[in-house]
Design a protein around this motif. Structure first.
Motif, PDB file in Angstrom:
ATOM      1  N   GLU A 132       1.283  -1.216  -0.190  1.00 24.23           N
ATOM      2  CA  GLU A 132      -0.321   0.129   0.219  1.00 24.23           C
ATOM      3  C   GLU A 132       0.559   1.117   0.101  1.00 24.23           C
ATOM      4  N   ARG A 134      -0.137   4.752  -0.449  1.00 20.96           N
ATOM      5  CA  ARG A 134      -1.056   6.123  -0.526  1.00 20.96           C
ATOM      6  C   ARG A 134      -0.467   7.428  -0.371  1.00 20.96           C
ATOM      7  N   HIS A 165      -7.251   5.084  -3.913  1.00 18.70           N
ATOM      8  CA  HIS A 165      -8.047   5.585  -1.842  1.00 18.70           C
ATOM      9  C   HIS A 165      -8.429   6.354  -1.367  1.00 18.70           C
ATOM     10  N   GLU A 166      -9.108   6.094  -0.313  1.00 16.58           N
ATOM     11  CA  GLU A 166     -10.220   6.420   0.135  1.00 16.58           C
ATOM     12  C   GLU A 166      -9.993   7.713   0.969  1.00 16.58           C
ATOM     13  N   ASP A 185     -11.267   7.241  -3.721  1.00 14.90           N
ATOM     14  CA  ASP A 185     -12.165   6.309  -4.382  1.00 14.90           C
ATOM     15  C   ASP A 185     -12.256   6.323  -5.250  1.00 14.90           C
ATOM     16  N   ARG A 286      -6.000  -4.629  -3.556  1.00  8.72           N
ATOM     17  CA  ARG A 286      -6.050  -3.068  -3.422  1.00  8.72           C
ATOM     18  C   ARG A 286      -7.636  -2.755  -3.391  1.00  8.72           C
ATOM     19  N   TYR A 287      -7.900  -2.701  -4.889  1.00 10.51           N
ATOM     20  CA  TYR A 287      -8.909  -3.085  -4.927  1.00 10.51           C
ATOM     21  C   TYR A 287      -9.842  -3.390  -4.442  1.00 10.51           C
ATOM     22  N   ASN A 290     -11.280  -1.984  -0.556  1.00  6.00           N
ATOM     23  CA  ASN A 290     -11.843  -0.550  -0.465  1.00  6.00           C
ATOM     24  C   ASN A 290     -13.175  -1.022  -0.909  1.00  6.00           C
ATOM     25  N   ARG A 292     -15.876   1.532  -0.813  1.00  6.88           N
ATOM     26  CA  ARG A 292     -16.843   2.167  -1.425  1.00  6.88           C
ATOM     27  C   ARG A 292     -16.706   1.934  -2.924  1.00  6.88           C
ATOM     28  N   HIS A 293     -15.975   0.306  -3.411  1.00  2.95           N
ATOM     29  CA  HIS A 293     -16.356   0.667  -4.411  1.00  2.95           C
ATOM     30  C   HIS A 293     -16.457  -1.038  -4.450  1.00  2.95           C
ATOM     31  N   ARG A 335      -9.813   1.419   7.958  1.00  8.53           N
ATOM     32  CA  ARG A 335      -8.948   2.658   8.437  1.00  8.53           C
ATOM     33  C   ARG A 335      -9.086   2.653   9.976  1.00  8.53           C
TER      34      ARG A 335
END
Length: 341
Positions: A132, A134, A165-166, A185, A286-287, A290, A292-293, A335
């Motif tokens: 990761e 970010r 990323h968020e 996102d 990674r995807y 998240n 939110r995806h 997170r």
């Protein structure tokens, strides 16, 4: 071959760390780096060590904008000898194309692509690291944003910036840095600009100095040849989320025919399908992590036409469905808000 980056990538790291109450010398030692090393900007260091250092610093300081704070202090001159070449290109578009041409001298893990979409241009930027990263992504995009400011001044007005990323717990520093719309996102990492802005003439451009800088760069010893598999991986990283990571598109992007690309890969006992799979294997965790995806969106970002095809591939690669993986990882990957904005 271990991917390297110029020590200049950590310019201002120590100053930002100290301002946030972090011991930069101790942080560097933990990352296996010497403080004296980063004072030599052209010294090459392992790219993954830099990524880990920035992630650890953000966590230790409780500052999710750590990488962006480092970018805020950057100057065009931090690119070393390449900076002279960049400063004297006729337009920002040519600056970007010249930067892409010489990225192997700056950061072997960084990939940038200029994509025209009607009256807009998408500047995609990715880091080829398995961890990761970010902070490194925000640092890289922040530096690109600062480059536009340095060359165009008030004429530099990007439409927006996108991160996969968020969002951080606090957006204050991001909003103050990027004077445009910010999307988290998102489906890619990079900037969106008006095509017309990239083609505005650079009044400071001097073709004589540009030619002089190019000759100086060409005279540099370069015993690390640009590996074709690394260049293909960079192209796949950039094209995959847009659904354009085909052998033909990648070959065109690298300025060669499909047959030539296949021959180059054959010489390394590699094939295009294998490299696509390796990149998907790095990006999928990674995807999927998240929330939110949606998993349908993740499938599309990895170049799959259907959720079912993605699920079958994911099961083979990771031993479970993406739904099960997301559920099993949610507890450890969620997170936690950090103490300092």
């Amino acid at each position: 071959m271990t991917a390297l980056v110029r020590a200049a990538a950590l310019t201002n790291f120590s100053e930002v760390a100290q301002e946030l109450g972090h011991d930069p010398a101790a942080a560097l030692r933990k990352a296996g780096l010497r403080a004296a090393l980063i004072r030599q900007p052209d010294q090459l260091i392992e790219a993954e060590r830099v990524a880990r250092l920035l992630e650890d610093a953000a966590h230790s300081t409780g500052c999710e904008s750590f990488g962006l704070r480092v970018a805020a202090r950057r100057q065009l001159s931090n690119f070393g000898i390449v900076s002279l070449l960049l400063m004297h290109q006729p337009t920002l578009r040519q600056v970007l194309l010249t930067l892409i041409e010489h990225l192997h001298l700056l950061n072997e893990q960084l990939a940038i692509q200029v994509e025209d979409v009607g009256k807009l241009v998408i500047l995609r930027e990715e880091l080829l690291v398995a961890i990761e990263a970010r902070q490194s992504i925000e640092l890289a995009i922040g530096v690109l944003y600062r480059m536009g400011e340095a060359l165009l001044g008030e004429r530099w007005q990007p439409v927006g910036v996108s991160f996969t990323h968020e969002a951080p717990a606090s957006l204050g520093f991001h909003r103050g840095f990027f004077k445009c719309r910010i999307e988290f996102d998102g489906s890619f990492n990079g900037l969106v600009c008006r095509a017309a802005d990239l083609d505005v003439a650079n009044p400071a451009a001097d073709p004589v100095l540009a030619d002089y800088a190019r000759k100086m760069i060409e005279a540099l010893p370069d015993d690390r040849q640009r590996a074709i598999d690394q260049e293909v991986r960079k192209a796949i990283y950039l094209m995959l989320p847009a659904g354009r990571a085909t052998c033909k598109s990648v070959a065109q992007g690298l300025g060669m025919s499909v047959r030539t690309l296949q021959r180059e890969l054959d010489g390394k006992s590699l094939n295009f399908k294998q490299l696509i799979n390796e990149v998907r294997h790095e990006l999928a965790p990674r995807y999927v992590a998240n929330n939110r995806h949606s998993l349908g969106e993740v499938a599309a970002m990895l170049g799959y036409g259907s959720h079912s095809a993605f699920t079958r591939w994911f099961g083979i690669q990771f031993g479970c469905s993406p739904e099960a993986w997301r559920g099993g990882q949610s507890g450890v990957r969620k997170r936690k808000p950090l103490a300092r904005p």
